[in-house]
Scaffold this motif. Structure first.
Motif: not given
Length: 309
Positions: A24, A27-28, A31-32, A65, A67-70, A72
C-alpha cells in the motif's frame, strides 16, 4: 480519459515485502506522481501458486489496491509462451487462466502477456510455432473476454534469455490480424521493438514497424534505451548504462527512442494507456519521467478504430 482519446499515463509498481504488507505504501507513493493507472507485477507476488490462486496473498493485494482513484493493469507471468512445444501449452494456459482471474478480481482493464519465443530453427518449425500461438491466443482471448479483460501481447526482442526468435512488431501485428479476436490486442514495448530490429541490423525500419503495430496497441510500455544488444560482459547495471547496452528501462529522454516522431506519425486505439516501466535505480527522476510521458500521451493521435484496415 484525455481529450485526444488516450486513457492517460500509468507506471509499473515494484513489489517490496514478499508478504505485500507494505505494498500500500508503494501505491501511495505512485499516486502522488499524478498517474491515472498503475501496472501490478502479479508475476512476482506469489499469488498464483501451482496454477491456483493463493487466497491469503490475493486478499493482501486487494487490501492494498482497494479504494484508490486509479485504473489498474496487470503483468502476468513472463514465462507464459504459446510458441512453446505443444505438450507444454496446457500448462501455460493453466497459469494464464488463474492470472486472468486475478486481473479480473482487481478490476484491471489490461492484462500483459509476452509474445512467444522459440529457439532459432528452420522456417517450417518457426511457422508451426506461430500457428500454435495463434490457436492458443484465440482460446486465451475467449477467457479474457469472459472476465472483461483485454489480453495485450507484448513485443519482445531477439535473443531473450538465449532462447532465440520472437516476432518483430510488424510480425506480431500480422499475427493479431490473423487471430482477429476482439479481446486480443498488443502491448507495444518500444525498447523491445528497437532491440529486436537492431539484432537484425534494421534500426532504420523502427518507425515503420511501430506504425504497423500501433493500431493494435491498447497498452504501451514506455521506457528508454539505445536499442543496442547486451552482448558484452558487464559487471554492473551502471556499466550497461555507460555502454548503452540492453533493455535498460531508462527514463524517457535518456536514450535514443524517437518519442516525438512516434506520437506525430503513429495512430493508436482510443483508450490507449501509456504505462511507464522504470527501473528502480532511476526512481529519483520518476516525476520527470511521468511528466514527459504525460506530454507524449497528450500529443498522441488516437482513433476509435481499434484495428488496422
Amino acid at each position: 480519459m484525455l481529450a485526444n482519446g488516450a486513457l492517460g499515463t500509468g507506471i509499473s509498481a515494484h513489489k517490496r515485502a514478499n508478504d505485500l504488507g507494505d505494498f500500500a505504501e508503494e501505491l501511495d507513493m505512485i499516486e502522488e506522481l499524478g498517474v491515472e493507472a498503475i501496472e501490478l507485477p502479479t508475476y512476482d507476488m506469489d499469488i498464483v501458486v501451482g496454477g491456483k490462486i493463493r487466497q491469503p496473498q490475493m486478499k493482501a493485494l486487494m487490501r492494498a489496491c482497494g479504494g484508490r482513484d486509479v485504473a489498474y493493469s496487470v503483468h502476468g507471468p513472463l514465462s507464459i509462451n504459446f510458441m512453446d512445444e505443444a505438450w507444454r501449452l496446457p500448462r501455460h494456459m493453466e497459469v494464464l487462466k488463474a492470472s486472468l482471474e486475478v486481473a479480473a478480481e482487481l478490476g484491471a482493464e489490461h492484462y500483459v502477456i509476452h509474445a512467444g519465443i522459440v529457439p532459432q530453427q528452420q522456417a517450417n518449425g518457426v511457422e508451426a510455432a506461430y500457428l500454435r500461438q495463434r490457436e492458443w491466443l484465440a482460446k486465451a482471448g475467449d477467457i479474457a473476454a469472459q472476465h472483461g479483460v483485454m489480453l495485450c501481447v507484448e513485443t519482445l526482442f531477439a535473443g531473450y534469455e538465449g532462447k532465440g526468435l520472437t516476432p518483430t512488431a510488424s510480425r506480431l501485428a500480422q499475427e493479431l490480424a490473423a487471430i482477429n479476436h476482439p479481446s486480443v490486442a498488443a502491448t507495444l514495448d518500444f525498447s523491445h521493438a528497437l532491440l529486436r530490429l537492431d539484432y537484425e541490423g534494421r534500426r532504420e525500419d523502427f518507425i515503420e514497424e511501430i506504425k504497423t503495430i500501433a493500431p493494435w496497441a491498447r497498452h504501451l510500455h514506455v521506457h528508454d534505451s539505445f536499442g543496442r544488444q547486451d552482448d558484452i560482459w558487464m559487471f554492473t547495471d551502471g556499466e550497461r548504462v555507460a555502454y548503452g547496452h540492453g533493455d535498460l528501462h531508462l527514463p524517457v529522454g535518456w536514450g535514443e527512442i524517437p518519442w516525438d516522431r512516434i506520437v506525430e506519425e503513429c495512430e493508436f486505439p482510443e483508450g490507449v494507456l501509456f504505462n511507464i516501466e522504470l527501473k528502480e535505480r532511476y526512481w529519483y527522476v520518476a516525476q520527470d519521467t511521468v511528466d514527459a510521458t504525460k506530454r507524449l500521451a497528450g500529443n498522441a493521435r488516437t482513433t476509435k478504430v481499434a484495428r488496422a484496415a
